[in-house]
Design an enzyme around this catalytic site. Structure first.
Site, PDB file in Angstrom:
ATOM      1  N   HIS A 118       0.813  -1.219  -0.035  1.00  0.00           N
ATOM      2  CA  HIS A 118      -0.074   0.165  -0.102  1.00  0.00           C
ATOM      3  C   HIS A 118       0.917   1.319   0.331  1.00  0.00           C
ATOM      4  CE1 HIS A 118       0.590  -0.716   4.419  1.00  0.00           C
ATOM      5  NE2 HIS A 118       0.918   0.549   4.438  1.00  0.00           N
TER       6      HIS A 118
HETATM    7  P1  TYD Z   1      -2.475  -4.150   7.544  1.00  0.00           P
HETATM    8  O1  TYD Z   1      -2.758  -2.850   7.190  1.00  0.00           O
HETATM    9  O2  TYD Z   1      -3.048  -5.291   6.707  1.00  0.00           O
HETATM   10  O3  TYD Z   1      -0.968  -4.356   7.542  1.00  0.00           O
HETATM   11  P2  TYD Z   1       0.232  -4.132   6.490  1.00  0.00           P
HETATM   12  O4  TYD Z   1       0.952  -3.340   6.912  1.00  0.00           O
HETATM   13  O5  TYD Z   1       0.901  -5.387   6.233  1.00  0.00           O
HETATM   14  O6  TYD Z   1      -0.501  -3.577   5.468  1.00  0.00           O
HETATM   15  O7  TYD Z   1      -2.933  -4.237   8.851  1.00  0.00           O
HETATM   16  C1  TYD Z   1      -3.467  -5.463   9.645  1.00  0.00           C
HETATM   17  C2  TYD Z   1      -4.594  -5.125  10.561  1.00  0.00           C
HETATM   18  O8  TYD Z   1      -4.192  -4.238  11.574  1.00  0.00           O
HETATM   19  C3  TYD Z   1      -5.696  -4.390   9.789  1.00  0.00           C
HETATM   20  O9  TYD Z   1      -7.006  -5.179  10.255  1.00  0.00           O
HETATM   21  C4  TYD Z   1      -5.615  -2.998  10.462  1.00  0.00           C
HETATM   22  C5  TYD Z   1      -4.936  -3.251  11.561  1.00  0.00           C
HETATM   23  N1  TYD Z   1      -4.148  -2.006  12.129  1.00  0.00           N
HETATM   24  C6  TYD Z   1      -4.706  -1.264  12.892  1.00  0.00           C
HETATM   25  O10 TYD Z   1      -5.591  -1.521  13.877  1.00  0.00           O
HETATM   26  N2  TYD Z   1      -3.818  -0.178  13.448  1.00  0.00           N
HETATM   27  C7  TYD Z   1      -2.725   0.105  12.866  1.00  0.00           C
HETATM   28  O11 TYD Z   1      -1.718   0.901  13.402  1.00  0.00           O
HETATM   29  C8  TYD Z   1      -2.133  -0.725  11.759  1.00  0.00           C
HETATM   30  C9  TYD Z   1      -0.656  -0.736  11.069  1.00  0.00           C
HETATM   31  C10 TYD Z   1      -2.961  -1.751  11.525  1.00  0.00           C
END
Ligand code: TYD
Length: 138
Positions: A52
């Site tokens: 992303h």
């Molecule tokens: P995700 O955005 O999929 O992680 P990546 O960095 O690999 O793209 O996040 C995984 C899960 O954690 C998703 O349900 C969103 C949650 N999350 C939070 O609640 N707070 C945060 O600060 C972050 C980074 C993720």
């Protein structure tokens, strides 16, 4: 580094015969106020995280233990950075696509962020990211 919005920071460890300690302070050791810290661990073998970009968020990635690779893409150029040192921080500005992969077993990847979690700041579709960056540069 040969891509916009990316910089490697070298942190100063306070070392003595007991070991190392690194302290990070917003606006001093990193170029933004730290509003959030999160970390990834127990990453599944072969998993690819990230995939992303952010419209506004700035981050610093620190591999506090273990190693991983980070693919960075500003919409024009791509580079791959190896993170494997607890005293190095990879700064990623907004509008940069990132993918983290090749996590070694036991890796802890810590992220310092300039803002609290906001799903509306994410661009999770690569073509949308390219269009977003192109619009910004016009
Ligand atoms: P995700 O955005 O999929 O992680 P990546 O960095 O690999 O793209 O996040 C995984 C899960 O954690 C998703 O349900 C969103 C949650 N999350 C939070 O609640 N707070 C945060 O600060 C972050 C980074 C993720």
């Amino acid at each position: 580094m040969d891509i916009s919005g990316i910089k490697m920071y070298q942190f100063n460890p306070h070392g003595d015969d007991r070991g190392q300690l690194i302290a990070l302070e917003g606006m001093i050791s990193v170029p933004f106020d730290i509003k959030r810290v999160y970390y990834m661990y127990d990453t599944a073998f072969g998993a690819r995280r990230g995939r992303h970009a952010h419209k506004n968020l700035q981050q610093i990635l620190i591999c506090v233990s273990g190693s991983c690779k980070v693919l960075l893409d500003d919409g024009t150029k791509k580079i791959i950075v190896n993170l494997n040192r607890p005293d190095e921080g990879l700064y990623i500005a907004n509008n940069v696509w990132r993918e983290m992969y090749d996590f070694s077993s036991g890796t802890v990847l810590m992220v310092l962020a300039s803002d609290i979690y906001d799903e509306s700041d994410y661009i999770r579709d690569y073509n949308e990211f390219l269009a977003f960056v192109k619009r910004g540069n016009e």
